[in-house]
Design an enzyme around this catalytic site. Structure first.
Site, mmCIF file in Angstrom:
data_model
loop_
_atom_site.group_PDB
_atom_site.id
_atom_site.type_symbol
_atom_site.label_atom_id
_atom_site.label_comp_id
_atom_site.label_asym_id
_atom_site.label_seq_id
_atom_site.Cartn_x
_atom_site.Cartn_y
_atom_site.Cartn_z
ATOM 1 N N VAL A 96 4.553 101.990 -61.195
ATOM 2 C CA VAL A 96 4.145 102.473 -59.868
ATOM 3 C C VAL A 96 5.349 102.580 -58.943
ATOM 4 C CG1 VAL A 96 1.811 101.578 -60.052
ATOM 5 C CG2 VAL A 96 3.601 100.103 -59.128
ATOM 6 N N ALA B 5 12.797 100.674 -58.707
ATOM 7 C CA ALA B 5 13.892 100.481 -57.764
ATOM 8 C C ALA B 5 15.191 100.238 -58.528
ATOM 9 C CB ALA B 5 13.580 99.321 -56.832
ATOM 10 N N ALA C 35 14.648 96.441 -60.308
ATOM 11 C CA ALA C 35 13.467 96.197 -61.146
ATOM 12 C C ALA C 35 12.479 97.341 -60.983
ATOM 13 C CB ALA C 35 12.811 94.871 -60.744
ATOM 14 N N GLN C 36 11.473 97.354 -61.867
ATOM 15 C CA GLN C 36 10.377 98.303 -61.731
ATOM 16 C C GLN C 36 9.060 97.559 -61.867
ATOM 17 O OE1 GLN C 36 12.056 100.724 -64.971
ATOM 18 N NE2 GLN C 36 10.060 100.574 -66.005
ATOM 19 N N VAL C 37 8.006 98.146 -61.280
ATOM 20 C CA VAL C 37 6.719 97.460 -61.182
ATOM 21 C C VAL C 37 5.658 98.245 -61.949
ATOM 22 C CG1 VAL C 37 4.943 96.603 -59.610
ATOM 23 C CG2 VAL C 37 7.349 96.503 -58.940
ATOM 24 N N ASP D 93 13.508 91.830 -45.969
ATOM 25 C CA ASP D 93 13.468 93.228 -46.429
ATOM 26 C C ASP D 93 12.166 93.884 -45.965
ATOM 27 O OD1 ASP D 93 14.590 95.410 -47.655
ATOM 28 O OD2 ASP D 93 13.958 94.877 -49.683
#
Length: 512
Positions: free
Chosen positions: A128, A131, A134-136, A286
């Site tokens: 979804v 970045a 990391a990725q989600v 952030d």
């Protein structure tokens, strides 16, 4: 240890990309740029046609994950990169093409030490979000819970380690060969803090702990929500947390269609940030629009806890008084705090500093954010830091970054919001509770209690080093002799001794 030649090759390669987007023009033109750095810039741009308007964000995007993160940090430092560059860097998108799913599957199984099917009923292969670090992926646990699974990119630690080593090398040379103005900005310390931030962000188990701590701290703030952590499915390279069905704050039209009140959401954001930064001293650093969601029940939820800031109690007291003094126009008190905190060298005048603050603060007091020239305000503030020889305060860099980011989100939600007026009641209440006479008396009582508690241990240690006399009779007095070092025998002395021994032996034989 990487050689200087390797560092220079990397810098030239990066410089070539930056020059292609015109991102080195300001460095080359700045009179404070050391000659050696200017020569490297000219070499990097040799033969390239540069655009009229630099595009820093796109240039750093091309350089990869470490540059993206570093660019986001530089976006908060217009004193280093200039106002226009900082504004452009705020548009830097922390997104890259996703890593192939087989690599992600392998990373999850290695980190959690179990087959993917034993942990999740369903695991969406398409992320979804992807970045720089990391990725989600969306997934369903074997218990049927909807979760978000964050996975570090394969090889990301090595990528950051290589870049950071060169950043440190460049900062050290810049500080060694640059003038006083550049040294005042403390580039080596800035890079050291950047290394610390990224080290924390590359440890997802630490991120989970940060989310858990923030959730406990924010219990008193009903409108702000932190998702639950699935500790069974969390490790250093994998983080699993509750899935949130909400609308990103970046989608203002969707918020209005769903019946949300942007003004109320902006108020929640401001109050939540102040509670984190001023009361707890532990804050989400952030808070951009992509990390904030409006939940169906009107609450505001946050995700992505990789970058967190921490401020000790004394610094929080100073911060609250500074903000409150600026809101109320008490510039003399703000100046005094800067000198107490040693943010301004003691050889300067507190009264002159107060006048300089007034020149910046008075033109913007009482105005909505949309009517305030942020560029003019920052120009005034950074001219003050130069005029009063104020060194960079690295422990406040994250706070500065978050305040600018949070103000941008709040203004996007409510263009008429006045940040000063929104913060004033909260700060007034907190200062009354923390800095009033009751709080001062309570602090003193706590210090006395801690001192009394130390007394038994202190007495035990004194008794250890100075014991009471025992049952044995006292020692007899000894004769004091002035001991001198005996001379060392040399080769000549050794020869004389040998000759003397030989003569003595001959004499004995003759007598026999």
């Amino acid at each position: 240890m990487t050689s200087s030649v390797t560092h220079l090759v990397r810098i030239l390669r990066w410089g070539r990309t930056l020059a292609r987007y015109g991102a080195l023009q300001g460095v080359e033109r700045d009179p404070l740029t050391p000659p050696f750095a200017r020569r490297i810039v000219r070499l990097a741009r040799f033969g390239l046609r540069q655009p009229d308007e630099p595009d820093y964000a796109t240039a750093l995007q091309q350089l990869g994950p470490a540059a993206i993160k570093f660019g986001q940090a530089l976006a908060t430092r217009p004193d280093l990169v200039g106002e226009k560059a900082a504004h452009n860097l705020f548009a830097l998108q922390d997104s890259l093409p996703p890593a192939p799913f087989p690599l992600i599957r392998k990373a999850v199984e290695q980190a959690l030490e179990a087959p993917l099917e034993s942990l999740f009923l369903d695991f969406d292969e398409t992320p979804v979000g992807a970045a720089s670090i990391a990725q989600v992926h969306r997934a369903v646990t074997t218990e049927g819970r909807q979760v978000a699974v964050k996975v570090l990119r394969p090889g990301i630690e090595e990528t950051f380690a290589e870049a950071l080593e060169t950043y440190e090398w460049a900062a050290a040379h810049l500080e060694a060969h640059a003038g006083d103005e550049v040294r005042r900005l403390r580039p080596k310390t800035v890079i050291a803090h950047f290394r610390q931030w990224t080290r924390r962000e590359l440890d997802l188990q630490r991120e989970a702990a940060s989310a858990s701590e923030l959730k406990e701290n924010m219990v008193a703030e009903d409108g702000f929500y932190v998702p639950e952590i699935d500790w069974r499915r969390t490790a250093r390279r994998v983080l699993t947390l509750e899935w949130l069905d909400g609308i990103k704050l970046s989608k203002r039209d969707a918020l209005l269609e769903a019946g949300h009140d942007p003004r109320a959401l902006a108020g929640i954001l401001v109050r939540a940030f102040l509670r984190q930064a001023v009361i707890d001293g532990f804050f989400h650093a952030d808070l951009h629009q992509g990390n904030l969601f409006a939940l169906p029940d009107g609450r505001l939820a946050a995700i992505d806890f990789g970058i967190m800031g921490r401020i000790d109690r004394r610094a929080r007291n100073w911060l609250a008084e500074i903000l409150y003094g600026l809101i109320t126009g008490n510039y003399q008190r703000v100046a005094d705090i800067h000198f107490e905190a040693q943010y301004v060298p003691a050889h300067h005048s507190a009264e002159e500093f107060a006048t300089a603050l007034r020149a910046v603060g008075e033109p913007i007091r009482g105005l909505p954010v949309k009517d305030i020239s942020v560029g003019r305000m920052l120009e005034g503030l950074f001219s003050i830091t130069r005029d009063f020889d104020m060194p960079t305060q690295p422990h406040l860099l994250l706070l500065q970054k978050t305040m600018v980011m949070e103000e941008g989100v709040a203004t996007f939600l409510d263009p008429d919001i006045n940040m000063w007026e929104s913060a004033e009641p909260f700060l007034r209440e907190w200062i009354r509770g923390e800095l009033g006479p009751e709080a001062a008396l309570a602090d003193r009582l706590i210090r006395w209690k801690r001192t009394v508690e130390k007394l038994p241990d202190l007495i035990d240690r004194i008794d250890h080093y100075f014991p009471a006399p025992g049952g044995a009779p006292p020692e007899l007095p000894e004769v004091q002799v002035d001991v001198k070092q005996l001379p060392r025998p040399g080769w000549r002395d050794l020869g004389v001794a040998v000759v003397a021994a030989a003569a003595g032996a001959a004499a004995v034989l003759l007598l026999l």
